[in-house]
Design a protein around this motif. Structure first.
Motif, short mmCIF file in Angstrom:
data_model
loop_
_atom_site.label_atom_id
_atom_site.label_comp_id
_atom_site.label_asym_id
_atom_site.label_seq_id
_atom_site.Cartn_x
_atom_site.Cartn_y
_atom_site.Cartn_z
N ILE A 1 0.77 -1.35 -0.08
CA ILE A 1 -0.15 0.07 0.13
C ILE A 1 0.84 1.51 0.02
O ILE A 1 2.01 1.30 0.33
CB ILE A 1 -1.00 -0.15 1.31
N THR A 2 0.50 2.44 -0.65
CA THR A 2 1.05 3.63 -0.66
C THR A 2 0.80 4.16 0.66
O THR A 2 -0.33 4.11 1.46
CB THR A 2 0.58 4.58 -1.78
N PRO A 3 1.80 5.11 1.53
CA PRO A 3 2.90 5.28 0.72
C PRO A 3 4.21 4.27 1.34
O PRO A 3 5.42 4.55 0.83
CB PRO A 3 3.51 6.84 1.28
N THR B 1 -2.14 -7.68 6.57
CA THR B 1 -2.81 -7.85 5.06
C THR B 1 -2.25 -6.99 4.09
O THR B 1 -2.47 -6.94 2.69
CB THR B 1 -4.21 -7.69 5.19
N GLU B 2 -1.43 -5.72 4.41
CA GLU B 2 -0.93 -4.84 3.56
C GLU B 2 0.51 -5.32 2.99
O GLU B 2 1.28 -4.46 2.44
CB GLU B 2 -0.94 -3.42 4.11
N ALA C 1 -6.83 7.17 -4.83
CA ALA C 1 -5.81 7.98 -4.15
C ALA C 1 -5.80 7.79 -2.63
O ALA C 1 -6.89 7.79 -1.99
CB ALA C 1 -5.89 9.84 -4.44
N GLY C 2 -4.53 7.58 -2.18
CA GLY C 2 -4.37 7.37 -0.74
C GLY C 2 -4.67 5.96 -0.31
O GLY C 2 -4.20 5.54 0.83
N GLN C 3 -5.16 4.94 -1.24
CA GLN C 3 -5.35 3.76 -0.95
C GLN C 3 -4.94 2.87 -1.99
O GLN C 3 -5.29 1.82 -2.40
CB GLN C 3 -6.69 3.51 -0.60
#
Length: 226
Positions: A70-72, A94-95, A131-133
Motif C-alpha cells: 500500500i501507498t506510501p 494484510t498490506e 488516491a491514498g489507498q
C-alpha cells in the motif's frame, strides 16, 4: 544474463502448511506494518496465539520476503527478508505481499531485487486503486523480471550488497552522532545565554560594532572609510 519472471522462481501468498493450524493456542510470530522499517529491516517481532491471527492476517515463515503493497509504505521502502523467527510460523499485516523464493533463487538476492529505488519508482506507476489507498498488485510482482545468475553468484552479489548496506548504515549513524554532538556543544556554549547565571556576559550590538558598519538585509557589512 538470463532473466526470468519472479512468478517463475518464487511463490506469492504462500499458504499455511496442512496441520500447522491444529493447535489454536500455539505461539506464532507477528509483525504489523509499523514493525518493518523503511531501511529494509525487521524492527520488532511480536508474539500472538495462532487463533488470534490465523484468519484476517497474512501468513509467512522464515526465508520469505515481505513487501508493503500500500501507498506510501511501498514507495518508502518498507520491506524485509525474514532470516530468523522465534517460532515456525508468522503472520502480519494484510498490506504485505509475501514472496517465497523457490530453489532457483536466493532469498536475500530476491529481497535486494525488490528493495531498491529503481523497482519502487517503476512499481509506483503500476499501483491500482483510489488516491491514498493505492496498492501494488501481486500480478505486477509475478510479472516483474529479474536477472538470474547461478545460485553461488546470487549469494555472492547478496553478500556484497549486505556489506554495502552495512557501510551505509554506519555512515548514517556517524552523521547523526556528529549532528547531535554539534547541537549539544552549541547549546552547552550558547544555549544558556539568556540565563542570569550564564557564563558569558552580554553586550549590546552597538557596543561591539564600529560606527562605520552598516547593516543591509540582515547582513553585516563594512562601510566605507572617510
Amino acid at each position: 544474463m538470463n532473466k526470468v519472471r519472479i512468478g517463475e522462481v518464487a511463490t506469492l501468498r504462500p499458504k499455511l502448511p496442512l496441520g500447522a493450524g491444529e493447535n489454536a493456542s500455539a505461539p506464532v510470530a507477528f509483525t504489523a506494518m509499523a514493525d518493518i522499517g523503511e531501511d529494509g529491516r525487521v524492527q520488532n517481532i511480536q508474539e500472538r496465539k495462532l487463533e488470534e491471527v490465523k484468519k484476517g492476517f497474512t501468513y509467512f515463515s522464515k526465508g520469505d520476503v515481505l513487501l508493503a503493497k500500500i501507498t506510501p509504505c511501498m514507495e518508502n521502502g518498507k520491506a524485509a527478508y525474514i532470516n530468523e523467527l522465534p517460532h515456525d510460523h508468522g503472520f502480519g499485516s494484510t498490506e504485505f505481499h509475501v514472496i517465497r523464493p523457490g530453489d532457483q533463487i536466493d532469498g536475500k538476492y530476491l529481497f535486494y531485487a525488490l528493495w531498491n529505488a529503481e523497482f519502487r519508482a517503476i512499481a509506483k506507476n503500476n499501483m491500482k486503486g483510489a488516491a491514498g489507498q493505492k496498492r501494488l498488485p501481486a500480478s505486477y510482482i509475478e510479472d516483474h523480471e529479474v536477472s538470474l545468475p547461478p545460485l553461488p553468484e546470487q549469494k555472492r552479489i547478496a553478500a556484497i550488497l549486505d556489506k554495502a548496506d552495512a557501510i551505509r548504515r554506519k555512515r548514517q549513524e556517524t552523521l547523526t552522532l556528529t549532528e547531535n554532538l554539534i547541537q549539544a556543544t552549541f547549546l552547552d556554549m550558547f544555549g544558556r545565554s539568556l540565563d542570569k547565571d550564564s557564563r558569558y556576559p552580554e553586550q549590546q550590538l552597538k557596543d561591539v560594532v564600529k560606527e562605520d558598519t552598516i547593516v543591509t538585509y540582515g547582513i553585516v557589512q563594512a562601510g566605507p572609510e572617510f
